[in-house]
Enzyme design. Structure first.
Site, short mmCIF file in Angstrom:
data_model
loop_
_atom_site.label_atom_id
_atom_site.label_comp_id
_atom_site.label_asym_id
_atom_site.label_seq_id
_atom_site.Cartn_x
_atom_site.Cartn_y
_atom_site.Cartn_z
N ALA A 40 0.84 -1.21 0.00
CA ALA A 40 0.00 0.00 0.00
C ALA A 40 0.87 1.26 0.00
CB ALA A 40 -0.93 -0.01 1.22
N LYS A 60 9.24 1.82 9.69
CA LYS A 60 9.72 1.61 11.05
C LYS A 60 10.97 0.75 11.11
CE LYS A 60 7.27 -0.53 14.54
NZ LYS A 60 6.12 -0.70 15.39
N SER A 67 4.34 -6.43 6.63
CA SER A 67 3.54 -7.65 6.44
C SER A 67 3.55 -8.16 5.01
CB SER A 67 2.09 -7.39 6.85
OG SER A 67 1.99 -7.28 8.24
N GLU A 139 -8.63 -20.23 -2.80
CA GLU A 139 -8.54 -20.22 -1.34
C GLU A 139 -9.95 -20.15 -0.77
OE1 GLU A 139 -5.86 -17.09 -0.16
OE2 GLU A 139 -4.12 -18.14 -0.93
N HIS A 260 -6.42 -16.60 11.41
CA HIS A 260 -6.17 -17.55 10.33
C HIS A 260 -6.28 -18.95 10.91
CE1 HIS A 260 -4.38 -19.66 6.97
NE2 HIS A 260 -4.36 -18.54 6.28
N ARG A 309 -12.83 -18.23 6.03
CA ARG A 309 -11.88 -18.38 7.12
C ARG A 309 -12.50 -18.43 8.52
NH1 ARG A 309 -6.86 -14.80 5.47
NH2 ARG A 309 -6.54 -16.37 3.87
N HIS A 370 -4.41 -12.89 12.47
CA HIS A 370 -3.82 -12.78 11.13
C HIS A 370 -4.05 -11.41 10.49
CE1 HIS A 370 -2.33 -14.13 7.29
NE2 HIS A 370 -3.49 -13.97 6.70
N ARG A 405 -12.51 -10.74 6.10
CA ARG A 405 -11.86 -10.53 4.81
C ARG A 405 -11.80 -11.83 4.00
NH1 ARG A 405 -6.59 -11.35 3.09
NH2 ARG A 405 -5.99 -11.91 5.21
C1 SIN Z 1 -2.86 -17.43 3.15
O1 SIN Z 1 -1.99 -17.63 2.32
O2 SIN Z 1 -3.56 -18.30 3.64
C2 SIN Z 1 -3.08 -16.03 3.59
C3 SIN Z 1 -3.64 -15.27 2.49
C4 SIN Z 1 -4.42 -14.13 3.05
O3 SIN Z 1 -4.35 -13.84 4.23
O4 SIN Z 1 -5.18 -13.55 2.30
#
Ligand code: SIN
Length: 564
Positions: A40, A60, A67, A139, A260, A309, A370, A405
């Protein structure tokens, strides 16, 4: 909740309204300061250059420490044959559990494919299949293969490499590394007049200094270090959110912290950043089993192991409680050695370094913090409510994630909304404002309370929450807030952690329902009549105060009918 009802909080201790820090010992000027150097921040800086005079990037640690470089799975966009932005939009809205901003989601999915192609043109090398097409995987929560990846499971590292190379080739962008953003300088009307930094270690500048500037773009990432175990790196201490809160910004949806489901379990004493086992491993066929070998995700959701998730994290947590175990297992042995080495080389090496060989053994996994779906509330163009303050990426709440998300939407969000900021910001830059006298009450919390703060948040404000636990958390946090410390990076970070924890616990206590990643054992159902909306938190006299704001309804079912 009634529309826009304001609910005070019972937090007994007060939080600093600015960080206690010495008078600036140096000063400089820029037109725009970008805080943060992940996807970003660097996208914003690269696109603002040439449009606004001097751009200064502050980070920083070193440029690549945030991340972004840890992102494994990839970046989601409707890039594959047959896929459409509308289908991506629907999957995003469904995962967001009724509180996404539909216009923000539309912007994300429609501008996403072009933004990814620009990243490729910039030099990011994504994986391709044998026929030369971009290789796409799936995913949780996605109904299509739409996750572009690089280096198998090193997508973030490759994107970060390409962006850092572009920044290094742009000497007109000044970069200050090892610099903690302390507080915003505001004019008498509360608009941005600059920012104070603490530069650590070597370099021309050292200690606290002031940068006079006409706008600040926050891209400083998330808050994972609020919890004892997280996939986030050590720098993710919520600094940007805390700084914005102290400057009068609205923080939105803070209670929606994504855990996560498959973070490698390293034992009860392992704290800090923990190894992520990407959801893409399940996307390629791995599945969860309990201690009896039962595939417990089957029958829980039509997408089973690839359910959104929050669904998987809850199922794992429930099974852990039922079996009295600290983790469950991920079985990916059938993927085979060759596939593991080619597709997931980073995860394979990491797991082996911790004594587990995924080719022949089950991987112990448990949910860990996460991603912060909430953050500094922004409009469609990244503007916060503080004039001159913009936010993008994980520090922001653009509205695209709602209560949960969708996997791999985060890199995309940083990319798309930084482009949007760069589109409007140059036309909105006013004259340099004069910083007013700062009447905010200064304070700093003792660095030593950090482990206790993290333990409180993990135990009482973690995956599973209740009124009792949240009340106790807020009492404990008030105690930490009232523990004075000495100025310095560790204490400033801890102060930021306490401030964000207090705001998060406040919103979590008020949301008396279960939605997305917010799970209340005392209110197990989603309550659309009461809570289909957002808690906006601001700091009033050192206390986080939340206001409920209803969300506009999104007709996901109608869109699903059109798309499928
Ligand atoms: C992952 O690879 O499981 C994380 C991907 C994400 O957080 O969008």
């Amino acid at each position: 909740m009634t529309p826009s009802s304001t609910v005070g909080t019972a937090l007994p201790g007060t939080l600093p309204e600015r960080l206690a820090a010495g008078e600036p010992g140096w000063s400089t000027e820029a037109d725009v300061v970008v805080v943060g150097s992940g996807i970003a921040g660097l996208t914003a800086a690269l696109r603002l250059r040439g449009q606004v005079g001097k751009v200064l990037v502050v980070t920083k640690d070193v440029l690549s420490a945030g991340s972004t470089q840890w992102a494994q799975g990839g970046i989601a966009a409707a890039l594959g044959p047959g896929d459409t932005p509308l289908e991506h939009e629907i999957d995003t809205l469904v995962a967001g559990a009724g509180v996404c901003d539909a216009e923000a989601v539309r912007a994300l999915v429609t501008e996403g494919p072009e933004a990814v192609h620009e990243l490729i043109a910039l030099g990011a090398n994504f994986d391709h299949s044998d026929d030369g097409e971009l290789s796409l995987t799936r995913e949780g929560g996605h109904h299509r293969d739409r996750i572009a990846h690089a280096g198998g499971d090193a997508t973030g590292a490759e994107i970060q490499r390409a962006l850092v190379a572009a920044i290094e080739a742009a000497p007109e962008i000044e970069v200050v590394q090892h610099a903690l953003a302390v507080d915003l300088l505001l004019d008498d009307a509360g608009a941005v007049a600059g920012i104070t930094l603490h530069v650590m270690g070597e370099g021309q500048r050292d200690g606290v200094g002031a940068v006079r500037c006409r706008a600040v773009v926050l891209a400083s990432g998330g808050l994972g270090q609020v919890f004892s175990q997280t996939t986030n790196p050590a720098v993710s201490t919520g600094d940007g959110m805390a700084l914005a809160l102290r400057a009068g910004a609205v923080l939105r949806d803070l209670e929606f912290v994504q855990f996560h489901p498959t973070v490698m379990y390293l034992g009860p004493d392992s704290t800090g950043q923990q190894p992520l086992i990407s959801e893409a491993v399940r996307g390629e066929g791995a599945f969860l089993v309990d201690f009896a070998g039962d595939r417990f995700m089957q029958g829980q959701h039509p997408l089973a192991d690839l359910a959104p998730r929050d669904v998987v994290a809850k199922a794992i947590t429930r099974r852990m409680h039922e079996e009295g175990q600290p983790h469950m297992w991920l079985d990916a042995r059938h993927l085979g050695k060759e596939f593991w080495e080619r597709r997931f080389p980073t995860i394979l090496a990491t797991a082996r370094s911790h004594g587990v060989d995924p080719v022949t053994e089950l991987i112990p996994v448990a949910p860990a913090c996460h991603y912060a779906s909430g953050g500094v509330a922004t409009d469609l163009w990244g503007r916060s409510n503080v004039p001159g303050l913009y936010a993008t990426g994980e520090v922001a709440c653009s509205g695209v994630h709602g209560a949960n998300r969708l996997a791999s939407n985060s890199l995309l969000e940083g990319l798309v909304f930084s482009r949007r900021i760069a589109h409007v910001l140059p036309g909105e830059l006013g004259e340099q404002r004069a910083a007013g006298e700062d009447h905010r009450v200064a304070g700093v919390v003792a660095a030593g309370v950090r482990p206790a703060v993290q333990a409180t948040m993990t135990e009482r404000v973690g995956v599973l929450r209740s009124a009792d636990g949240l009340d106790r958390a807020r009492d404990e946090l008030a105690g930490y807030a009232a523990t004075p410390g000495e100025e310095g990076t560790a204490a400033w970070e801890t102060t930021n952690l306490v401030s964000i924890s207090a705001a998060l616990a406040t919103a979590a206590a008020l949301r008396e329902e279960t939605r997305g990643s917010h799970w209340r054992e005392d209110h197990p159902e989603r309550d659309d009549a009461g809570f289909a909306g957002h808690f906006d938190v601001v700091l009033v006299d050192g206390r986080p105060v939340a206001t409920f704001r209803p969300a506009a309804a999104t007709d996901v079912e109608a869109q699903q009918a059109v798309a499928r």
